[in-house]
Design a protein around this motif. Structure first.
Motif, PDB file in Angstrom:
ATOM      1  N   GLY A 159     -32.997  11.967  49.214  1.00 41.71           N
ATOM      2  CA  GLY A 159     -33.367  12.128  47.807  1.00 41.71           C
ATOM      3  C   GLY A 159     -32.233  11.700  46.903  1.00 41.71           C
ATOM      4  N   PRO A 160     -31.812  12.578  45.977  1.00 42.37           N
ATOM      5  CA  PRO A 160     -30.710  12.235  45.084  1.00 42.37           C
ATOM      6  C   PRO A 160     -29.426  11.904  45.853  1.00 42.37           C
ATOM      7  CG  PRO A 160     -31.858  14.180  44.291  1.00 42.37           C
ATOM      8  CD  PRO A 160     -32.402  13.897  45.660  1.00 42.37           C
ATOM      9  N   VAL A 161     -28.707  10.914  45.372  1.00 41.07           N
ATOM     10  CA  VAL A 161     -27.382  10.576  45.902  1.00 41.07           C
ATOM     11  C   VAL A 161     -26.445  10.454  44.712  1.00 41.07           C
ATOM     12  CG1 VAL A 161     -28.127   9.417  48.011  1.00 41.07           C
ATOM     13  CG2 VAL A 161     -27.972   8.104  45.899  1.00 41.07           C
ATOM     14  N   TYR A 162     -25.161  10.766  44.940  1.00 39.23           N
ATOM     15  CA  TYR A 162     -24.217  10.718  43.835  1.00 39.23           C
ATOM     16  C   TYR A 162     -22.846  10.283  44.335  1.00 39.23           C
ATOM     17  CZ  TYR A 162     -25.269  15.479  45.432  1.00 39.23           C
ATOM     18  OH  TYR A 162     -25.631  16.562  46.178  1.00 39.23           O
ATOM     19  N   GLU A 163     -22.078   9.763  43.400  1.00 40.67           N
ATOM     20  CA  GLU A 163     -20.759   9.225  43.725  1.00 40.67           C
ATOM     21  C   GLU A 163     -19.844   9.406  42.526  1.00 40.67           C
ATOM     22  OE1 GLU A 163     -20.078   5.539  46.352  1.00 40.67           O
ATOM     23  OE2 GLU A 163     -20.075   4.774  44.305  1.00 40.67           O
ATOM     24  N   ALA A 164     -18.625   9.860  42.780  1.00 40.70           N
ATOM     25  CA  ALA A 164     -17.632   9.991  41.709  1.00 40.70           C
ATOM     26  C   ALA A 164     -16.719   8.778  41.748  1.00 40.70           C
ATOM     27  CB  ALA A 164     -16.815  11.267  41.880  1.00 40.70           C
TER      28      ALA A 164
ATOM     29  N   VAL B  13     -16.387   8.947  36.270  1.00 40.03           N
ATOM     30  CA  VAL B  13     -17.806   9.100  35.986  1.00 40.03           C
ATOM     31  C   VAL B  13     -18.497   9.463  37.298  1.00 40.03           C
ATOM     32  CG1 VAL B  13     -18.323   6.640  36.353  1.00 40.03           C
ATOM     33  CG2 VAL B  13     -19.857   8.044  34.964  1.00 40.03           C
ATOM     34  N   VAL B  14     -19.414  10.417  37.232  1.00 42.38           N
ATOM     35  CA  VAL B  14     -20.246  10.776  38.384  1.00 42.38           C
ATOM     36  C   VAL B  14     -21.571  10.039  38.222  1.00 42.38           C
ATOM     37  CG1 VAL B  14     -21.398  12.618  39.651  1.00 42.38           C
ATOM     38  CG2 VAL B  14     -19.144  13.020  38.631  1.00 42.38           C
ATOM     39  N   LYS B  15     -21.880   9.179  39.174  1.00 40.44           N
ATOM     40  CA  LYS B  15     -23.095   8.365  39.111  1.00 40.44           C
ATOM     41  C   LYS B  15     -24.165   8.972  40.020  1.00 40.44           C
ATOM     42  CE  LYS B  15     -20.518   4.060  38.373  1.00 40.44           C
ATOM     43  NZ  LYS B  15     -20.280   2.692  38.908  1.00 40.44           N
ATOM     44  N   VAL B  16     -25.405   9.007  39.522  1.00 41.02           N
ATOM     45  CA  VAL B  16     -26.503   9.629  40.260  1.00 41.02           C
ATOM     46  C   VAL B  16     -27.634   8.620  40.441  1.00 41.02           C
ATOM     47  CG1 VAL B  16     -28.068  11.598  40.386  1.00 41.02           C
ATOM     48  CG2 VAL B  16     -25.910  11.811  39.113  1.00 41.02           C
TER      49      VAL B  16
ATOM     50  N   VAL C 127     -25.796   3.076  42.754  1.00 39.16           N
ATOM     51  CA  VAL C 127     -25.239   3.934  43.801  1.00 39.16           C
ATOM     52  C   VAL C 127     -26.112   3.819  45.050  1.00 39.16           C
ATOM     53  CG1 VAL C 127     -24.624   6.276  44.473  1.00 39.16           C
ATOM     54  CG2 VAL C 127     -24.306   5.534  42.109  1.00 39.16           C
ATOM     55  N   VAL C 128     -25.558   3.249  46.095  1.00 36.08           N
ATOM     56  CA  VAL C 128     -26.261   3.093  47.367  1.00 36.08           C
ATOM     57  C   VAL C 128     -25.323   3.598  48.448  1.00 36.08           C
ATOM     58  CG1 VAL C 128     -27.398   1.500  48.936  1.00 36.08           C
ATOM     59  CG2 VAL C 128     -27.446   1.052  46.482  1.00 36.08           C
ATOM     60  N   ARG C 129     -25.651   4.743  49.041  1.00 33.33           N
ATOM     61  CA  ARG C 129     -24.762   5.308  50.052  1.00 33.33           C
ATOM     62  C   ARG C 129     -25.580   6.067  51.096  1.00 33.33           C
ATOM     63  NH1 ARG C 129     -20.446   7.644  48.626  1.00 33.33           N
ATOM     64  NH2 ARG C 129     -20.456   9.152  50.302  1.00 33.33           N
ATOM     65  N   GLY C 130     -25.108   6.049  52.340  1.00 29.63           N
ATOM     66  CA  GLY C 130     -25.713   6.810  53.420  1.00 29.63           C
ATOM     67  C   GLY C 130     -27.211   6.634  53.532  1.00 29.63           C
TER      68      GLY C 130
END
Length: 489
Positions: free
Chosen positions: A308-313, A167-170, A299-302
Motif C-alpha cells: 500500500g502506502p510507501v514513503y521515503e525521507a 521532505v518526506v515523500k509518500v 517514490v518507488v521502493r520495495g
C-alpha cells in the motif's frame, strides 16, 4: 626444526569496520534523540536476538537450498539452519506471531541495532550496519501510515535536520498497480516487463524523463556505451507510465486528481488514490504541510514487498561528490505498508506498516550540516607525580566523578611525565590535574587547560593568555569546583 607458529593477522574481515569513541558517542546520542520521539508517539522498545532461524528469514533468501546466500548462516547441532538477522522487520514479524496472544493489538514498537548481510562490500557499503525501525502491527487504517510519516518528520528535526532541508515523500503501491493495469502490464505473463518498468521509474531523478522513456522502449545506451535492454513498450504504453512519473503537482489535492485520471477504471488504482487523499488530509489536520510531507508518485521502493502506502525521507541540501560536483544528499529513510509478512507465520492477514532509518547515512548528513562535532571531549586526567601517593590521586578522581565530571587517573608508567601529557592529548582530555610533593605540602593542585594550551601554542593573543592562562593553581579543597568552572559547567 619446529614449524614457526603463524600469528593471526590483526585486521577486520572484509566488509566490516570498527567504530571508536566519538563515532559511537555520536550514534548513541542520535539514536537516543530518535527514541525520544518514538516514545513520545507511544511506541515501545523491542530488542530481539541477533540470530533467527533461516525459516523465519526465508522471505529474504534468494535460494532456500543455499541458506547462506545473502545472510550469514550455519547449521546448529540439530541440523537446523540459523542466521544473523538480515533486518529488523523479519524478527518483528516473528515476534508478532509468536506473542500474538500477549501483545496489544495494534502493537507499536521501535527497534535499533546492527544487522548483517552476506553481500559483496563496496565503498561505504558494509556487511554489518545499524538500522533504526518503528512499526505498527495490527492496524489496517491509513492513519497508522500517516502517523509514521509525521513521526519520521519529527525525528529528522529532533536530530538536527531543519525544516526545508528534508521532505518526506509518500506514494502508494496500489496506484502504481493501477497504472500498470492501464498500461496493459497486469498479469503473471507481464512480470518481466513490469520489473523493467519499475526499475526504470526508480531512476527518474538520475536519468530524467527521456532516459526513462528509452528504458520503457527498446533500451538505453549510457555514456560508457553499455546498453540496457528496455521493456519494449509501445509509445502509448510508455506515455501512461511517464504520465505517472510526472504526476506530481503543486498540492497534494492536485497530484491525487492527476493520479485518479491516470488510473482510470482500475479499482486497485482508485483505492490507492483514496488512501493517499486520506493520508494527506490526516497530516494536514496535524499541521504537516507540503513543506514537510508531500504526495510524490516518484517514490518507488520495495515493490515486491510493500502492499500500500510507501514513503521515503529525502534530504534536499547539496553536498559535493567524490569529483567535487554538487548533488543532493538523497534518501536517509524509507518504509511502507507490508500486510503480508506476518501471514507467513499465522496464515492470517495481519496489517502492518513501518519505517527504517539508515543510521550511518543520517549521521553522515548531520556531519555534513555541522550538527555533530566529529570529535568527543575526553576525560579529565589526574596525573601521577609520585606512585607512592596513588591513594591521593584516586581520592581526587573519586571527588571529580562524584561531582559528575568524567575523569580518570593515569595508570601507565608514571616515570616520564611528558608521556602522561601525551596520553592526555591522545585521549582529547580538556584538563590535566597535577600535584607533586611541593603542591601536596601546600595543599594545592595545578590544573592545566590542555585545550586552551594547544590554542595558545597556535594563535592566542597575549591578552587572551592573560585573561585565561593555560595553567592555574587552586586549593586542593576546591578541586571539583575549579575543574567544573574550567569546563564551563
Amino acid at each position: 626444526m619446529a614449524e614457526k607458529t603463524r600469528r593471526p593477522r590483526a585486521e577486520t574481515p572484509k566488509g566490516f569496520r570498527d567504530y571508536f569513541g566519538a563515532e559511537v558517542t555520536e550514534r548513541k546520542r542520535m539514536l537516543d534523540q530518535i527514541a525520544a520521539v518514538y516514545h513520545r508517539y507511544g511506541f515501545d522498545p523491542l530488542e530481539t536476538s541477533a540470530v533467527e532461524t533461516v525459516e523465519a528469514l526465508g522471505k529474504f533468501l534468494p535460494d532456500v537450498d543455499r541458506p547462506n546466500e545473502g545472510v550469514f548462516a550455519w547449521a546448529d547441532e540439530d541440523q537446523d539452519w540459523l542466521a544473523l538477522r538480515y533486518d529488523l522487520t523479519a524478527p518483528l514479524a516473528r515476534v508478532a506471531a509468536q506473542y500474538r496472544n500477549d501483545l496489544p493489538s495494534p502493537y507499536r514498537r521501535y527497534a535499533m541495532g546492527p544487522v548483517w548481510r552476506n553481500e559483496k562490500p563496496g565503498p561505504g557499503r558494509f556487511r554489518q550496519f545499524y538500522q533504526c525501525d518503528a512499526d505498527t502491527v495490527g492496524s489496517a487504517s491509513v492513519a497508522a501510515d500517516a502517523e509514521i510519516c509525521a513521526m519520521l518528520a519529527d525525528a529528522l528535526e529532533e536530530v538536527g535536520i531543519p525544516r526545508g532541508d528534508y521532505v518526506v515523500k509518500v506514494n502508494n503501491r496500489k496506484v502504481l498497480n493501477g497504472v500498470m493495469e492501464v498500461a496493459g502490464l497486469a498479469g503473471d505473463d507481464k512480470e518481466v516487463e513490469r520489473g523493467i518498468v519499475l526499475r526504470a521509474i526508480d531512476k527518474i531523478d538520475r536519468l530524467g524523463v527521456e532516459g526513462v522513456r528509452a528504458l520503457l522502449g527498446e533500451g538505453r545506451k549510457d555514456e560508457s556505451g553499455d546498453f540496457t535492454k528496455g521493456a519494449g513498450l509501445s509509445a502509448e504504453q510508455a506515455d501512461v507510465v511517464i504520465g505517472f512519473t510526472t504526476a506530481r503537482r503543486d498540492s497534494g489535492v492536485a497530484t491525487c486528481a492527476r493520479l485518479r485520471a491516470l488510473v482510470g477504471a482500475s479499482v486497485t488504482g482508485a483505492d490507492g488514490v483514496d488512501e493517499l487523499e486520506a493520508i494527506a488530509a490526516l497530516l494536514a489536520a496535524q499541521g504537516y504541510g507540503p513543506d514537510r510531507i508531500v504526495i510524490d508518485p516518484g517514490v518507488v521502493r520495495g515493490l515486491g514487498y510493500y502492499t500500500g502506502p510507501v514513503y521515503e525521507a529525502e534530504l534536499t541540501f547539496k553536498i559535493l561528490d567524490e569529483k567535487g560536483r554538487p548533488r543532493n544528499f538523497g534518501s536517509v529513510a524509507g518504509g511502507g505498508r507490508y500486510d503480508g509478512l506476518v501471514k507467513r507465520f499465522t496464515g492470517q492477514d495481519v496489517p502492518a506498516t513501518g519505517v527504517s532509518i539508515g543510521v550511518d547515512r543520517l549521521l553522515a548528513a548531520l556531519r555534513a550540516k555541522g550538527r555533530v562535532a566529529g570529535s568527543s571531549q575526553g576525560p579529565v586526567v589526574v596525573t601521577v607525580m609520585d606512585r607512592d601517593r596513588m591513594a591521593d590521586y584516586m581520592a581526587m578522581v573519586g571527588e571529580l566523578r562524584q561531582a559528575g565530571i568524567r575523569a580518570e587517573v593515569y595508570l601507565g608508567n608514571p616515570k616520564n611525565f611528558g608521556n602522561q601529557l601525551k596520553y592526555a592529548d591522545k585521549r582529547a582530555s580538556p584538563i590535566a590535574v597535577i600535584q607533586g610533593g611541593t603542591e601536596a605540602a601546600a595543599g594545592k593542585v595545578i590544573l592545566k587547560d590542555l585545550i586552551l594550551g594547544a590554542k595558545i601554542a597556535e594563535s592566542a593573543t597575549l591578552e587572551e593568555w592573560k585573561d585565561r592562562p593555560a595553567q592555574i593553581e587552586v586549593p586542593r579543597a576546591d578541586l571539583a569546583a575549579a575543574v567544573r568552572k574550567m569546563l564551563g559547567q
